[in-house]
Design an enzyme around this catalytic site. Structure first.
Site, PDB file in Angstrom:
ATOM      1  CB  SER A  72      -0.851   0.035   1.193  1.00 48.06           C
ATOM      2  OG  SER A  72      -1.571  -1.209   1.593  1.00 48.06           O
ATOM      3  CE  LYS A  97      -4.546  -0.986   2.243  1.00 48.71           C
ATOM      4  NZ  LYS A  97      -5.296  -2.207   3.106  1.00 48.71           N
ATOM      5  CE  LYS A 153       2.089   2.022   4.684  1.00 46.62           C
ATOM      6  NZ  LYS A 153       1.275   1.210   3.795  1.00 46.62           N
TER       7      LYS A 153
HETATM    8  P1  NAP Z   1       5.606  -6.324   7.642  1.00 45.61           P
HETATM    9  O1  NAP Z   1       5.188  -7.509   8.461  1.00 45.61           O
HETATM   10  O2  NAP Z   1       6.473  -5.208   8.358  1.00 45.61           O
HETATM   11  O3  NAP Z   1       6.517  -6.809   6.348  1.00 45.61           O
HETATM   12  C1  NAP Z   1       7.042  -6.057   5.652  1.00 45.61           C
HETATM   13  C2  NAP Z   1       8.090  -6.824   4.882  1.00 45.61           C
HETATM   14  O4  NAP Z   1       9.176  -5.895   3.935  1.00 45.61           O
HETATM   15  C3  NAP Z   1       9.210  -7.255   5.964  1.00 45.61           C
HETATM   16  O5  NAP Z   1       9.437  -8.735   5.504  1.00 45.61           O
HETATM   17  C4  NAP Z   1      10.307  -6.513   5.787  1.00 45.61           C
HETATM   18  O6  NAP Z   1      11.619  -6.983   5.715  1.00 45.61           O
HETATM   19  C5  NAP Z   1      10.425  -6.125   4.351  1.00 45.61           C
HETATM   20  N1  NAP Z   1      10.851  -4.705   3.911  1.00 45.61           N
HETATM   21  C6  NAP Z   1      10.854  -3.560   4.761  1.00 45.61           C
HETATM   22  N2  NAP Z   1      11.340  -2.593   3.883  1.00 45.61           N
HETATM   23  C7  NAP Z   1      12.164  -2.963   3.001  1.00 45.61           C
HETATM   24  C8  NAP Z   1      13.015  -2.514   2.110  1.00 45.61           C
HETATM   25  N3  NAP Z   1      13.350  -1.300   2.072  1.00 45.61           N
HETATM   26  N4  NAP Z   1      13.557  -3.448   1.222  1.00 45.61           N
HETATM   27  C9  NAP Z   1      13.228  -4.864   1.279  1.00 45.61           C
HETATM   28  N5  NAP Z   1      12.433  -5.326   2.023  1.00 45.61           N
HETATM   29  C10 NAP Z   1      11.763  -4.346   2.964  1.00 45.61           C
HETATM   30  O7  NAP Z   1       4.198  -5.718   7.030  1.00 45.61           O
HETATM   31  P2  NAP Z   1       3.121  -6.254   6.347  1.00 45.61           P
HETATM   32  O8  NAP Z   1       1.945  -5.959   7.525  1.00 45.61           O
HETATM   33  O9  NAP Z   1       3.212  -7.386   5.775  1.00 45.61           O
HETATM   34  O10 NAP Z   1       2.572  -5.001   5.457  1.00 45.61           O
HETATM   35  C11 NAP Z   1       3.174  -5.075   3.989  1.00 45.61           C
HETATM   36  C12 NAP Z   1       2.359  -4.158   3.061  1.00 45.61           C
HETATM   37  O11 NAP Z   1       1.016  -4.747   3.183  1.00 45.61           O
HETATM   38  C13 NAP Z   1       2.454  -2.694   3.710  1.00 45.61           C
HETATM   39  O12 NAP Z   1       2.249  -1.683   2.526  1.00 45.61           O
HETATM   40  C14 NAP Z   1       0.945  -2.771   4.400  1.00 45.61           C
HETATM   41  O13 NAP Z   1       0.353  -1.443   4.688  1.00 45.61           O
HETATM   42  C15 NAP Z   1      -0.040  -3.652   3.642  1.00 45.61           C
HETATM   43  N6  NAP Z   1      -0.931  -4.056   4.399  1.00 45.61           N
HETATM   44  C16 NAP Z   1      -1.021  -4.702   5.537  1.00 45.61           C
HETATM   45  C17 NAP Z   1      -1.891  -5.681   6.037  1.00 45.61           C
HETATM   46  C18 NAP Z   1      -1.743  -6.115   7.258  1.00 45.61           C
HETATM   47  O14 NAP Z   1      -2.984  -6.609   8.206  1.00 45.61           O
HETATM   48  N7  NAP Z   1      -0.760  -6.456   8.069  1.00 45.61           N
HETATM   49  C19 NAP Z   1      -3.054  -5.615   5.529  1.00 45.61           C
HETATM   50  C20 NAP Z   1      -3.327  -4.879   4.190  1.00 45.61           C
HETATM   51  C21 NAP Z   1      -2.232  -4.366   3.412  1.00 45.61           C
HETATM   52  P3  NAP Z   1      12.187  -7.332   7.360  1.00 45.61           P
HETATM   53  O15 NAP Z   1      11.784  -8.669   7.645  1.00 45.61           O
HETATM   54  O16 NAP Z   1      13.751  -7.401   7.254  1.00 45.61           O
HETATM   55  O17 NAP Z   1      11.719  -6.158   8.154  1.00 45.61           O
END
Ligand code: NAP
Length: 298
Positions: free
Chosen positions: A96, A171, A239
């Site tokens: 997102s 979104k 964010k």
């Molecule tokens: P998350 O658990 O923090 O996972 C993010 C992943 O991205 C981690 O594995 C992280 O690696 C990696 N990462 C972060 N910065 C990076 C970079 N600069 N280069 C390479 N890898 C990087 O987050 P998430 O909850 O899965 O969310 C991911 C996306 O989905 C976001 O945009 C969020 O807004 C969206 N989203 C989330 C949800 C939810 O319920 N969680 C629902 C809908 C949409 P590390 O493991 O090394 O930190």
């Protein structure tokens, strides 16, 4: 069977990559912190050592990282996707991010010989784990069709909403609605508790009427038990509130409720709650009401 690279194996990316491997695709996953690739490897996928290694043979490159600068780096950074993927590869950005950044990255992708669709998702961690996500897709119609088998493996409600950037705009609207819902639910819980009402019973009956919602269904247990393990982190929703308030301003429309909830989300972050699930907005209502039972210390 398609060769798929999956960059970003966090809360959402990990189960999504696992579903793709379970669907029979050849999946090479890359995560900055390598141990998060274990579920994918257990499902028959491969843990890549770098982004370049992951995308080398990929027909489709999926990205699921937090924010606009992260996606920009994963795609356009030195040695990363644009520099290392096969010509013609289809990039699906599930993250997102800001709609204007998506539009710019889609242009850069085209200039580098790739195709890019924005495909942010909704449904939370449960939606990712159960392959039941809503996926709002922006991009060309034929790219949407090419990406459809991937969407079908991770989602249930899959809609092509318009050209590049449209998925991110939808979104942003989603995040406005969800934040306002969680805030209202939080206020209702604190209000009910102030009257000594059986809150569990109250939420059960509220859930069956017009006040019912997926937010209520998915978040009521967190609120009742004050357990705010993410889920969706407050830092990420902060964010998203920044994205929707600034995009609304650019469009010349107002989102007064969204702006208020954006401030409350910012307050949650400032009070040290950024790593909690967004249902932790409840703690802000408690702080404001002077009824806080869940301070930072406990
Ligand atoms: P998350 O658990 O923090 O996972 C993010 C992943 O991205 C981690 O594995 C992280 O690696 C990696 N990462 C972060 N910065 C990076 C970079 N600069 N280069 C390479 N890898 C990087 O987050 P998430 O909850 O899965 O969310 C991911 C996306 O989905 C976001 O945009 C969020 O807004 C969206 N989203 C989330 C949800 C939810 O319920 N969680 C629902 C809908 C949409 P590390 O493991 O090394 O930190």
């Amino acid at each position: 069977m398609t060769n798929i690279a999956f960059i970003g194996l966090g809360i959402m990316g990990s189960p999504m990559a696992v579903h793709l491997a379970n669907a029979g695709h050849s999946v090479a996953g890359y995560n900055r912190t390598p141990d998060k690739a274990k579920p994918l490897v257990d499902a028959g996928g491969r843990a890549a050592e770098s982004i370049a290694d992951a995308v080398r043979d990929a027909d489709i490159v999926c990205v699921m990282v937090p924010d606009s600068p992260d996606v920009t780096d994963v795609l356009a950074g030195e040695g990363n996707v644009f520099a290392s993927a096969r010509a013609g590869a289809l990039i699906i950005d599930f993250s997102s991010i800001r709609p204007d950044v998506t539009v710019e990255l889609a242009k850069q992708a085209q200039d580098n010989g790739f195709r890019l669709v924005d495909a942010p998702v909704s449904g939370g961690e449960a939606g990712a784990v159960n392959a039941a996500l809503s996926i709002m897709v922006g991009g060309a119609a034929d790219d949407f069709e090419a990406a459809k088998p991937v969407f079908d493996a991770v989602g249930k409600t899959i809609v092509h909403v318009g050209p590049s950037g449209s998925g991110q705009t939808v979104k942003a609207a989603n995040q406005l609605i969800v934040a306002a819902n969680i805030q209202a639910l939080s206020e209702a819980v604190v209000f009910l508790e102030a009257y000594g009402v059986d809150t569990k019973a109250a939420l059960e009956v509220l859930g069956g009427g017009l006040a019912g919602s997926k937010v209520l269904d998915q978040k009521k247990e967190n609120m009742l038990s004050r357990s705010f393990e993410p889920g969706f982190r407050i830092a990420l929703h902060h964010k998203d509130m920044g994205i929707v308030t600034s995009a609304a301003r650019e469009a010349g429309v107002v989102v007064p409720l969204g702006s208020l909830v954006a401030q409350l989300m910012g307050s949650a972050l400032a009070n040290g709650d950024g790593a909690l699930d967004h249902s932790g907005l409840l703690r802000g209502v408690e702080r404001l009401s002077g009824t806080s039972t869940t301070t930072k210390e406990n």
